[in-house]
Design a protein around this motif. Sequence first.
Motif, PDB file in Angstrom:
ATOM      1  N   MET A  12       0.721  -1.278   0.112  1.00  0.00           N
ATOM      2  CA  MET A  12       0.033  -0.094   0.162  1.00  0.00           C
ATOM      3  C   MET A  12       0.815   1.335   0.044  1.00  0.00           C
ATOM      4  SD  MET A  12      -2.911   1.034   2.782  1.00  0.00           S
ATOM      5  CE  MET A  12      -3.657   2.413   2.807  1.00  0.00           C
ATOM      6  N   ASN A  13       0.528   2.192  -0.681  1.00  0.00           N
ATOM      7  CA  ASN A  13       1.271   3.556  -0.806  1.00  0.00           C
ATOM      8  C   ASN A  13       0.597   4.399  -0.111  1.00  0.00           C
ATOM      9  OD1 ASN A  13       3.603   5.000  -1.672  1.00  0.00           O
ATOM     10  ND2 ASN A  13       2.417   6.001  -3.285  1.00  0.00           N
ATOM     11  N   PRO A  14       0.677   4.872   1.091  1.00  0.00           N
ATOM     12  CA  PRO A  14      -0.252   5.755   1.733  1.00  0.00           C
ATOM     13  C   PRO A  14      -0.106   7.201   1.589  1.00  0.00           C
ATOM     14  CG  PRO A  14       1.530   5.037   3.177  1.00  0.00           C
ATOM     15  CD  PRO A  14       1.670   4.317   2.023  1.00  0.00           C
ATOM     16  N   LEU A  15      -1.449   7.801   2.016  1.00  0.00           N
ATOM     17  CA  LEU A  15      -1.168   9.347   1.713  1.00  0.00           C
ATOM     18  C   LEU A  15      -0.280   9.870   2.736  1.00  0.00           C
ATOM     19  CD1 LEU A  15      -5.082   9.946   1.875  1.00  0.00           C
ATOM     20  CD2 LEU A  15      -3.603  10.463  -0.234  1.00  0.00           C
ATOM     21  N   TYR A  72      -1.696   8.311 -13.379  1.00  0.00           N
ATOM     22  CA  TYR A  72      -2.046   7.718 -11.916  1.00  0.00           C
ATOM     23  C   TYR A  72      -1.069   7.065 -11.314  1.00  0.00           C
ATOM     24  CZ  TYR A  72      -6.933   9.215 -12.630  1.00  0.00           C
ATOM     25  OH  TYR A  72      -8.235   9.869 -12.869  1.00  0.00           O
ATOM     26  N   ARG A  73      -0.116   6.464 -12.147  1.00  0.00           N
ATOM     27  CA  ARG A  73       0.939   5.519 -11.363  1.00  0.00           C
ATOM     28  C   ARG A  73       1.818   6.440 -10.719  1.00  0.00           C
ATOM     29  NH1 ARG A  73       5.684   4.903 -11.624  1.00  0.00           N
ATOM     30  NH2 ARG A  73       6.037   6.667 -12.968  1.00  0.00           N
ATOM     31  N   LYS A  74       2.258   7.799 -11.478  1.00  0.00           N
ATOM     32  CA  LYS A  74       2.990   8.736 -10.692  1.00  0.00           C
ATOM     33  C   LYS A  74       2.541   9.271  -9.485  1.00  0.00           C
ATOM     34  CE  LYS A  74       6.845  11.172 -10.859  1.00  0.00           C
ATOM     35  NZ  LYS A  74       8.136  10.543 -10.699  1.00  0.00           N
ATOM     36  N   THR A 102      -8.458   4.453  -6.877  1.00  0.00           N
ATOM     37  CA  THR A 102      -8.555   4.521  -8.236  1.00  0.00           C
ATOM     38  C   THR A 102      -8.570   2.927  -8.904  1.00  0.00           C
ATOM     39  OG1 THR A 102      -7.687   6.890  -8.484  1.00  0.00           O
ATOM     40  CG2 THR A 102      -7.518   5.311 -10.487  1.00  0.00           C
ATOM     41  N   GLY A 103      -9.460   2.648  -9.596  1.00  0.00           N
ATOM     42  CA  GLY A 103      -9.547   1.491 -10.489  1.00  0.00           C
ATOM     43  C   GLY A 103      -9.380   1.819 -11.959  1.00  0.00           C
ATOM     44  N   TRP A 106      -5.204   1.639  -3.168  1.00  0.00           N
ATOM     45  CA  TRP A 106      -5.179   3.080  -3.885  1.00  0.00           C
ATOM     46  C   TRP A 106      -5.061   3.098  -5.416  1.00  0.00           C
ATOM     47  CZ3 TRP A 106      -6.513   7.038  -0.720  1.00  0.00           C
ATOM     48  CH2 TRP A 106      -6.370   6.783   0.537  1.00  0.00           C
ATOM     49  N   LEU A 107      -4.498   2.084  -6.000  1.00  0.00           N
ATOM     50  CA  LEU A 107      -4.391   2.023  -7.544  1.00  0.00           C
ATOM     51  C   LEU A 107      -4.434   0.712  -7.805  1.00  0.00           C
ATOM     52  CD1 LEU A 107      -4.352   3.564 -10.233  1.00  0.00           C
ATOM     53  CD2 LEU A 107      -1.563   3.436  -9.874  1.00  0.00           C
ATOM     54  N   ARG A 108      -5.366   0.219  -8.783  1.00  0.00           N
ATOM     55  CA  ARG A 108      -5.300  -0.980  -9.451  1.00  0.00           C
ATOM     56  C   ARG A 108      -5.728  -0.888 -10.729  1.00  0.00           C
ATOM     57  NH1 ARG A 108      -5.707  -5.965  -7.569  1.00  0.00           N
ATOM     58  NH2 ARG A 108      -5.962  -5.453  -5.285  1.00  0.00           N
ATOM     59  N   VAL A 109      -5.129  -1.906 -11.717  1.00  0.00           N
ATOM     60  CA  VAL A 109      -5.227  -1.882 -13.039  1.00  0.00           C
ATOM     61  C   VAL A 109      -5.808  -3.265 -13.203  1.00  0.00           C
ATOM     62  CG1 VAL A 109      -4.533  -1.780 -15.398  1.00  0.00           C
ATOM     63  CG2 VAL A 109      -3.638  -0.120 -13.557  1.00  0.00           C
ATOM     64  N   SER A 110      -7.032  -3.545 -13.862  1.00  0.00           N
ATOM     65  CA  SER A 110      -7.357  -4.771 -14.166  1.00  0.00           C
ATOM     66  C   SER A 110      -8.270  -4.551 -15.540  1.00  0.00           C
ATOM     67  CB  SER A 110      -8.221  -5.587 -13.109  1.00  0.00           C
ATOM     68  OG  SER A 110      -9.375  -4.858 -12.828  1.00  0.00           O
ATOM     69  N   GLY A 111      -8.300  -5.611 -16.409  1.00  0.00           N
ATOM     70  CA  GLY A 111      -8.923  -5.914 -17.517  1.00  0.00           C
ATOM     71  C   GLY A 111      -8.762  -4.800 -18.728  1.00  0.00           C
TER      72      GLY A 111
END
Length: 565
Positions: free
Chosen positions: A1-4, A261-263, A274-275, A308-313
């Motif tokens: 996890m990349n926290p705030l 978003y990755r940055k 964010t998905g 916080w960030l996931r990429v799928s599909g």
Amino acid sequence: MNPLPGAAEPLVLRNASIITFDETRPRASAIALQGGKITAIGSDAEVPPIPGVRELDLKGACVIPGFNDTHAHMEREGLKHQRPSLAEARSVADIIEVIRNLAASTPPGQWIVTMPAGRPPFFFDGVASLAEKRLPNRYAIDKAAPDHPVYIPGVFGNWGKPPGHSALNSRALALNGIDANSEPRLSGLEIEKDARGEPTGIIVERNNRPTVEFDLLPAVPRFGFAERIEGVRLSQRLYNAKGTTSIYEGHGSAAETISVYRKLWELGELTVRTGLVVSPSWSDLAEARRIMRDWLATARGAGLGDPWLRVSGIHVAYGGDPEVAHCARAHLPDTGWSGFVEQAVTPADFREASFLAAEFDLRLHTIVGDKLHEIVPVLEAVDARFPLRPRRWVIEHIGRARQSDIEALARLGVLVTTIPTYYLWKGGEKYLDDPDGGDLVVPHRRLLNAGIPLAIATDNIPYDPFFTLWVTCAREERTSGRVIGIDQQLGVEEALRLFTVNGARLTFDESWKGPLKPGFAADLAVLSDDPTALPVAEIRNLRCGLTIVGGRIVHDDMLTPGARR
């Protein structure tokens, strides 16, 4: 996890009207947050004080789970604020005055690019908002900005409705190579010319998603990576201010958008969970197979990421204009306002791409509009070889449907997201004379009765979830006020569930995010009023006073001294 940045402050919220969407305790008045999670919820007596933990008296305010906007286009909103507005202009003279002032503060030779004419967020009035019902021509703009190329773009059709009117001065026309002999390559574009055959500087676009910059204006400045980073930074603040704590971009995101978003994730700056879904740029099925097989392993199944960030599909379009897609792709990584890659997919290629996606365990997302009946047979054929229920494929943007197709989606275990504002309010005019009164247009009640996992979204038209919530409940068409499909109206609490907790299934997060219950994410919004106690007409006037994501306050319009109430 990349926290705030900064630890989430432990908090206890009291004297609140909390809608939990937890079946074991639907309502509560106190909630404790610690370590980014909910540690206790119940009556004020059931949530005891915690030594050293700050308590907030909400004075009866309503608390809901944060909105999960499942077709958000959040990458877009902040970009609108990077260009000067013409919202207050009511005449050609007003626009010329704006251009003259911009020219005075802009170094000579640099571009001046504004927002479209008309009033945001929809720009429906466009040039009709001006006394002359037209934009200034090249010569008028030349006088205001003789040392600058100037571009006034037409409206992005997803916000308003075509036609869009663009205006350029002589420097801008020359830099783009537009002269008396110029003609658009794409349909739906018209270069206005005077009696001598010379361009007047006005270009009219009748396409829903503008192609003018891709076709005719290569010299106009694009949104670069830095601008897009700043755009999402601002977008997050705007979405947080409406109580949005999560988004899902089912329409797909181009590589450049995913990189933005990755940055921000890398910098620890995401304040909206964010998905993302991949918007591919393959040119044919052979390349599609290679990319799915060799390059998209990280997007398979539930994808890769953290809370916080996931990429799928992947998103695969059904239909589209091949010439538009070819022209737009020539400008990648720039995607204009869209944020996704333009596609043009024939029915035969869509079928083949669907089988490939299933073979390589890539969740398919597609926008169906009024063509669900053409998509369902493809899904059924794929399901016969690759069972879809555990894969959570997603059907989006349902317009008009058939009951048999709704039942088929239920059998297949397909998830559905809808855009009520797009089909009912903004574009509902075409359904007003449906023989059944629009009962099968965005048929929320039928979808729910069939047992389909359903979520609703804003589509950034506008990004305000309270407006979409109102549309979902009222179902009023914007020009006539007539109700489309009265039997498909939802109660406010039903609609609120679709807009908050239901979207977690799209990112495989329903075990830890959504309802306000112990052990779940401390993602919530404090509203100006209880939406379930308001007349439907007043829902769109709701405000969000406080937004908390992962236990951290990301929007405060009620607690900070001097904050607006």
